[in-house]
Design an enzyme around this catalytic site. Structure first.
Site, PDB file in Angstrom:
ATOM      1  N   GLU A 157       0.812  -1.232   0.000  1.00  0.00           N
ATOM      2  CA  GLU A 157       0.000   0.000   0.000  1.00  0.00           C
ATOM      3  C   GLU A 157       0.840   1.275   0.000  1.00  0.00           C
ATOM      4  OE1 GLU A 157      -3.268   1.025   3.139  1.00  0.00           O
ATOM      5  OE2 GLU A 157      -4.164   0.344   1.254  1.00  0.00           O
ATOM      6  N   LYS A 195       0.703   4.617   1.034  1.00  0.00           N
ATOM      7  CA  LYS A 195      -0.127   5.351   1.994  1.00  0.00           C
ATOM      8  C   LYS A 195       0.777   6.301   2.776  1.00  0.00           C
ATOM      9  CE  LYS A 195      -1.801   2.948   5.591  1.00  0.00           C
ATOM     10  NZ  LYS A 195      -2.756   2.180   6.452  1.00  0.00           N
ATOM     11  N   LYS A 202      -7.603   2.794  -3.731  1.00  0.00           N
ATOM     12  CA  LYS A 202      -8.090   2.653  -2.344  1.00  0.00           C
ATOM     13  C   LYS A 202      -8.923   3.875  -2.016  1.00  0.00           C
ATOM     14  CE  LYS A 202      -7.609  -0.349   1.006  1.00  0.00           C
ATOM     15  NZ  LYS A 202      -6.573  -0.183   1.946  1.00  0.00           N
ATOM     16  N   GLU A 209     -14.640  -5.591   1.024  1.00  0.00           N
ATOM     17  CA  GLU A 209     -14.025  -5.631   2.356  1.00  0.00           C
ATOM     18  C   GLU A 209     -15.053  -5.814   3.464  1.00  0.00           C
ATOM     19  OE1 GLU A 209     -10.842  -2.843   3.414  1.00  0.00           O
ATOM     20  OE2 GLU A 209     -12.161  -2.196   5.043  1.00  0.00           O
ATOM     21  N   ASN A 243     -10.603  -6.967   6.991  1.00  0.00           N
ATOM     22  CA  ASN A 243      -9.835  -5.905   7.620  1.00  0.00           C
ATOM     23  C   ASN A 243      -9.696  -6.196   9.107  1.00  0.00           C
ATOM     24  OD1 ASN A 243      -8.495  -3.611   8.260  1.00  0.00           O
ATOM     25  ND2 ASN A 243      -9.911  -2.213   7.230  1.00  0.00           N
ATOM     26  N   GLU A 256      -5.990  -8.059   5.735  1.00  0.00           N
ATOM     27  CA  GLU A 256      -5.641  -6.632   5.649  1.00  0.00           C
ATOM     28  C   GLU A 256      -5.320  -6.061   7.019  1.00  0.00           C
ATOM     29  OE1 GLU A 256      -8.959  -4.493   4.056  1.00  0.00           O
ATOM     30  OE2 GLU A 256      -9.122  -5.721   2.252  1.00  0.00           O
ATOM     31  N   SER A 257      -4.274  -5.252   7.100  1.00  0.00           N
ATOM     32  CA  SER A 257      -4.004  -4.387   8.255  1.00  0.00           C
ATOM     33  C   SER A 257      -3.334  -5.094   9.418  1.00  0.00           C
ATOM     34  CB  SER A 257      -5.286  -3.708   8.782  1.00  0.00           C
ATOM     35  OG  SER A 257      -5.950  -3.012   7.762  1.00  0.00           O
TER      36      SER A 257
HETATM   37  O1  LIG Z   1      -1.266   0.148   7.387  1.00  0.00           O
HETATM   38  P1  LIG Z   1      -1.774  -1.253   7.636  1.00  0.00           P
HETATM   39  O2  LIG Z   1      -2.115  -1.496   9.100  1.00  0.00           O
HETATM   40  O3  LIG Z   1      -0.812  -2.301   7.078  1.00  0.00           O
HETATM   41  O4  LIG Z   1      -3.180  -1.400   6.848  1.00  0.00           O
HETATM   42  C1  LIG Z   1      -3.130  -1.374   5.406  1.00  0.00           C
HETATM   43  C2  LIG Z   1      -4.578  -1.431   4.838  1.00  0.00           C
HETATM   44  O5  LIG Z   1      -5.128  -2.669   5.209  1.00  0.00           O
HETATM   45  C3  LIG Z   1      -5.414  -0.306   5.411  1.00  0.00           C
HETATM   46  O6  LIG Z   1      -4.843   0.916   4.987  1.00  0.00           O
HETATM   47  C4  LIG Z   1      -6.892  -0.382   4.971  1.00  0.00           C
HETATM   48  C5  LIG Z   1      -7.622  -1.538   4.847  1.00  0.00           C
HETATM   49  N1  LIG Z   1      -8.904  -1.224   4.439  1.00  0.00           N
HETATM   50  C6  LIG Z   1      -9.006   0.135   4.297  1.00  0.00           C
HETATM   51  C7  LIG Z   1     -10.092   0.929   3.879  1.00  0.00           C
HETATM   52  C8  LIG Z   1      -9.879   2.299   3.795  1.00  0.00           C
HETATM   53  C9  LIG Z   1      -8.658   2.878   4.121  1.00  0.00           C
HETATM   54  C10 LIG Z   1      -7.548   2.075   4.533  1.00  0.00           C
HETATM   55  C11 LIG Z   1      -7.743   0.711   4.612  1.00  0.00           C
END
Ligand SMILES: O=P(O)(O)OC[C@@H](O)[C@@H](O)c1c[nH]c2ccccc12
Length: 402
Positions: free
Chosen positions: A185, A187, A248, A297, A319, A355-356
């Site tokens: 990502e 970001k 995104k 998601e 997520n 995710e995340s």
């Molecule tokens: O920075 P992380 O913890 O690795 O997460 C990335 C991504 O999963 C996260 O930015 C995200 C997952 N779904 C979203 C929906 C909107 C905005 C952001 C996201």
């Protein structure tokens, strides 16, 4: 903005069950004309027999007919009633996010549902960050539509280069490395973590991700809350990065699907916490029509159950971060892939994206053991001085193709 609601007898309000997400219980027909500048959709939802319903739209290229016939008599309802139907349909599916500030319904109207009455007052401020972002997005997209009318977007899409195979890239990476395919990502910041990378060059980061073995990239395009932008998506695409790109974004309107495609996306994100089943169904069809993959998601069991009931979904993202509370727990992936849901996903050969909150090789191993075939990672690699090395650190080995 008016809507036409054909009912068995003029003036009769459709009971909520007619708007229920599964629709096959619908015994009447609902036609909602949502005309927002540049994009009119006269949606007729009707069913004659279980499992059949028709979505018919004025926009010939958006015409989706799934069978069924609408009844004829129409009565006019007001915008706040359209929003009310939208809200009630969402609430009936467990969606807690209201798509826009409470509409100006007549004083005292509370509808069959107590819409978030706090101490006797309807809360007219967002109840969490996701709702705040959603309300802002509704306003931002209305403004963007004025500057980029749908007709002009359609011409841009007709002349856009073909999309790259987002799902195929994930499958190939998983087969090549034996690890989950990486969606890396791009970001700069987030509401939950603030600024992640001060000197943020999206093209440099994207190229480092590609060298490091990312199968696909996720590019934040929201400017206000994530300091992203569509100019980043376009710059990465025109810099010659080969990885397919996920736009995104917080999608609340079909216009955004056209816009993402015109700006170089190969995939879009559809968030079940915001969108009803019908909207996901519709946006999925539109995405496919434009050659885009869709990452749908979810964050909890109910959203997973809803999404598994929608035909045509290939990519489900779990997520681990609640977009309402920012709480991150990677066991969420494991929890949502156990039992009947996990069985259905394996049966449908869907790709699940964890995710995340993924920072270490143990985290990757944990979600892989839970059943994911792809992971979406931002913070742990974007904040590295060398994101290419950050990817090797995340997987505990070099997964680069070069
Ligand atoms: O920075 P992380 O913890 O690795 O997460 C990335 C991504 O999963 C996260 O930015 C995200 C997952 N779904 C979203 C929906 C909107 C905005 C952001 C996201």
């Amino acid at each position: 903005m008016d809507a036409l609601v054909p009912v068995q007898s003029a003036g009769q309000r459709l009971p909520l069950r007619l708007l229920s997400p599964s629709l096959h219980r619908c015994i009447g027909s609902v036609s909602i004309r949502r005309s927002v500048s540049g994009f009119a959709m006269d949606t007729r939802i009707s069913s004659r027999s279980p499992s059949q319903f028709t979505i018919r739209s004025q926009q010939s290229d958006l015409k989706e007919s799934l069978g069924g016939v609408a009844s004829s008599s129409d009565v006019r309802i007001k915008e706040w009633e359209v929003d009310m139907y939208q809200n009630e349909l969402a609430i009936s599916q467990g969606i807690r996010i209201r798509r826009k500030p409470p509409s100006k319904a007549p004083l005292g109207y509370s509808g069959p549902f107590e819409l978030r009455l706090l101490n006797g007052q309807v809360a007219d401020s967002p109840s969490n960050i996701l709702e705040e972002i959603t309300w802002y997005k509704d306003h931002e997209v209305s403004r963007m539509k004025e500057l980029n009318p749908l007709e002009a977007l359609k011409k841009a899409v007709e002349n856009a280069p073909p999309t790259r195979d987002f799902v195929g890239a994930l499958r190939m990476a998983h087969q090549r490395t034996g690890f989950p395919g990486l969606i890396a990502e791009v970001k700069k910041a987030s509401p939950s973590r603030g600024i992640l990378k001060e000197n943020f060059d999206p093209v440099e980061i994207a190229q480092a991700y590609e060298r490091g073995g990312a199968a696909c990239l996720s590019v934040l395009t929201d400017q206000k809350y994530f300091k992203g932008g569509f100019e980043n998506l376009e710059a990465i695409r025109s810099a010659g990065v080969k990885c397919p790109l996920l736009c995104k974004e917080f999608v609340v309107d079909p216009w955004q699907i056209y816009y993402a495609r015109a700006k170089g996306a190969d995939a879009v994100l559809l968030i079940a916490a915001i969108l009803t089943d019908l909207e996901i169904t519709y946006l999925l069809k539109l995405s496919k029509k434009l050659g885009l993959a869709a990452l749908v998601e979810v964050h909890d069991e109910r959203e997973m159950g809803r999404v598994l009931g929608i035909e045509g979904i290939e990519l489900v993202g779990i997520n681990n971060r609640s977009l309402e509370t920012f709480k991150v727990d990677i066991s969420n992936t494991k929890k949502l892939l156990e039992g009947e849901h996990g069985r259905q996903i394996r049966e449908k050969d869907m790709i699940v994206v964890g995710e995340s909150g993924l920072f270490t090789p143990d985290d990757i191993a944990y979600v892989q053991a839970a059943g994911v075939k792809a992971v979406l990672v931002g913070e742990s690699i974007v904040k590295q001085n060398d994101p290419e090395k950050g990817i090797a650190g995340l997987f505990g080995r070099n997964i680069s193709q070069t």
